[in-house]
Design an enzyme around this catalytic site. Structure first.
Site, PDB file in Angstrom:
ATOM      1  N   HIS A  17       9.326   3.616   6.315  1.00  0.00           N
ATOM      2  CA  HIS A  17       9.703   3.394   7.716  1.00  0.00           C
ATOM      3  C   HIS A  17      11.179   3.740   7.934  1.00  0.00           C
ATOM      4  O   HIS A  17      11.539   4.405   8.911  1.00  0.00           O
ATOM      5  CB  HIS A  17       9.469   1.928   8.117  1.00  0.00           C
ATOM      6  CG  HIS A  17       8.033   1.489   8.059  1.00  0.00           C
ATOM      7  ND1 HIS A  17       7.628   0.331   7.439  1.00  0.00           N
ATOM      8  CD2 HIS A  17       6.904   2.053   8.554  1.00  0.00           C
ATOM      9  CE1 HIS A  17       6.314   0.194   7.556  1.00  0.00           C
ATOM     10  NE2 HIS A  17       5.852   1.228   8.227  1.00  0.00           N
ATOM     11  N   LYS A  41      -4.538  -8.857  13.064  1.00  0.00           N
ATOM     12  CA  LYS A  41      -4.120  -8.935  11.665  1.00  0.00           C
ATOM     13  C   LYS A  41      -3.495 -10.302  11.398  1.00  0.00           C
ATOM     14  O   LYS A  41      -2.969 -10.932  12.309  1.00  0.00           O
ATOM     15  CB  LYS A  41      -3.067  -7.850  11.384  1.00  0.00           C
ATOM     16  CG  LYS A  41      -3.614  -6.430  11.512  1.00  0.00           C
ATOM     17  CD  LYS A  41      -2.570  -5.406  11.088  1.00  0.00           C
ATOM     18  CE  LYS A  41      -3.144  -3.986  11.132  1.00  0.00           C
ATOM     19  NZ  LYS A  41      -2.155  -2.968  10.778  1.00  0.00           N
ATOM     20  N   ARG A  90       1.613  10.209   6.428  1.00  0.00           N
ATOM     21  CA  ARG A  90       1.864  10.309   4.988  1.00  0.00           C
ATOM     22  C   ARG A  90       0.825  11.224   4.350  1.00  0.00           C
ATOM     23  O   ARG A  90       1.141  12.249   3.793  1.00  0.00           O
ATOM     24  CB  ARG A  90       1.791   8.917   4.342  1.00  0.00           C
ATOM     25  CG  ARG A  90       2.922   8.009   4.754  1.00  0.00           C
ATOM     26  CD  ARG A  90       2.588   6.570   4.494  1.00  0.00           C
ATOM     27  NE  ARG A  90       1.354   6.196   5.165  1.00  0.00           N
ATOM     28  CZ  ARG A  90       0.835   4.995   5.167  1.00  0.00           C
ATOM     29  NH1 ARG A  90       1.400   4.029   4.506  1.00  0.00           N
ATOM     30  NH2 ARG A  90      -0.275   4.740   5.827  1.00  0.00           N
ATOM     31  N   SER A 128       2.844  -0.687   3.719  1.00  0.00           N
ATOM     32  CA  SER A 128       3.093  -2.139   3.784  1.00  0.00           C
ATOM     33  C   SER A 128       1.973  -2.887   3.068  1.00  0.00           C
ATOM     34  O   SER A 128       2.213  -3.886   2.378  1.00  0.00           O
ATOM     35  CB  SER A 128       3.147  -2.593   5.242  1.00  0.00           C
ATOM     36  OG  SER A 128       4.180  -1.927   5.911  1.00  0.00           O
TER      37      SER A 128
HETATM   38  O1  PNS Z   1       1.648  -0.117  11.927  1.00  0.00           O
HETATM   39  P1  PNS Z   1       0.310  -0.053  12.607  1.00  0.00           P
HETATM   40  O2  PNS Z   1      -0.435  -1.361  12.414  1.00  0.00           O
HETATM   41  O3  PNS Z   1      -0.504   1.145  12.198  1.00  0.00           O
HETATM   42  O4  PNS Z   1       0.618   0.107  14.176  1.00  0.00           O
HETATM   43  C1  PNS Z   1      -0.422   0.202  15.119  1.00  0.00           C
HETATM   44  C2  PNS Z   1       0.144   0.099  16.562  1.00  0.00           C
HETATM   45  C3  PNS Z   1       0.938  -1.180  16.721  1.00  0.00           C
HETATM   46  C4  PNS Z   1       1.047   1.274  16.835  1.00  0.00           C
HETATM   47  C5  PNS Z   1      -1.067   0.142  17.545  1.00  0.00           C
HETATM   48  O5  PNS Z   1      -1.985  -0.853  17.184  1.00  0.00           O
HETATM   49  C6  PNS Z   1      -0.641  -0.072  18.981  1.00  0.00           C
HETATM   50  O6  PNS Z   1      -0.128   0.825  19.611  1.00  0.00           O
HETATM   51  N1  PNS Z   1      -0.808  -1.310  19.507  1.00  0.00           N
HETATM   52  C7  PNS Z   1      -0.451  -1.651  20.868  1.00  0.00           C
HETATM   53  C8  PNS Z   1      -1.699  -1.854  21.732  1.00  0.00           C
HETATM   54  C9  PNS Z   1      -2.202  -0.530  22.256  1.00  0.00           C
HETATM   55  O7  PNS Z   1      -1.554   0.155  23.023  1.00  0.00           O
HETATM   56  N2  PNS Z   1      -3.437  -0.192  21.832  1.00  0.00           N
HETATM   57  C10 PNS Z   1      -4.067   1.054  22.198  1.00  0.00           C
HETATM   58  C11 PNS Z   1      -3.687   2.173  21.238  1.00  0.00           C
HETATM   59  S1  PNS Z   1      -4.459   3.692  21.626  1.00  0.00           S
END
Ligand code: PNS
Length: 159
Positions: A17, A41, A90, A128
């Site tokens: 990150h 989560k 990645r 993570s």
């Molecule tokens: O680190 P992660 O868990 O892969 O991040 C995922 C994240 C937080 C980027 C994604 O879950 C997100 O954007 N959440 C916000 C809610 C949202 O907008 N959901 C629709 C996504 S298309």
């Protein structure tokens, strides 16, 4: 002033990150690391702990801001005046999920562009989830996370 929003769970923030935050600073004036409230989560660190750990890990990087957001990402980019969303890629296995999210976000808000960046090879296998597993099994995770995060994991998992 070009701003990119870098969203994620960051549970915890890793060297991968940090690598992306530094790289993005070469393309954007401002990088906003946005810690998501992800009800699906059960995180090791609270939102506030994650926010503070990212701030500590990015100390000295003047282009970085750290925020917490709840709700839709497309709304967060409007709220923070971001020009784009940044996500890391990645391995090939990341691609399908990332493509789906990027296209859905663009459907929800046509102006929402997603930019993908690759970390350096030595950080490209760091996640993570793996860090937490290694830490719980008493393995050496310290070289994969910034120092403040390593200390916080040690404190959190102390018996
Ligand atoms: O680190 P992660 O868990 O892969 O991040 C995922 C994240 C937080 C980027 C994604 O879950 C997100 O954007 N959440 C916000 C809610 C949202 O907008 N959901 C629709 C996504 S298309």
């Amino acid at each position: 002033m070009k701003t990119v929003l870098y969203p994620g769970s960051f549970d915890p923030f890793t060297n991968g990150h940090l690598d992306l935050v530094i790289r993005a600073g070469q393309l954007f004036d401002r990088v906003i690391v946005a810690v998501a409230v992800n009800s699906g989560k059960s995180p090791l660190f609270t939102l506030e702990e994650r926010r503070r750990l990212i701030e500590a890990s990015c100390r000295g990087l003047s282009h970085v801001e750290v925020v917490v957001f709840e709700g839709l990402l497309v709304e967060a980019i409007v709220l923070y005046g971001a020009n784009a969303v940044l996500r890391g890629l990645r391995a090939f296995s990341d691609f399908e999920y990332e493509l789906q999210m990027a296209l859905m976000n663009r459907n929800l808000r046509p102006q929402c562009e997603t930019i993908f960046m690759m970390p350096t090879l030595k950080n490209s296998f760091v996640s993570s989830t793996l860090i937490k597993e290694i830490a719980r099994l008493d393995g050496d995770y310290r070289s994969y996370v910034p120092e403040p995060v390593a200390a916080a994991i040690a404190a959190k998992l102390k018996p």
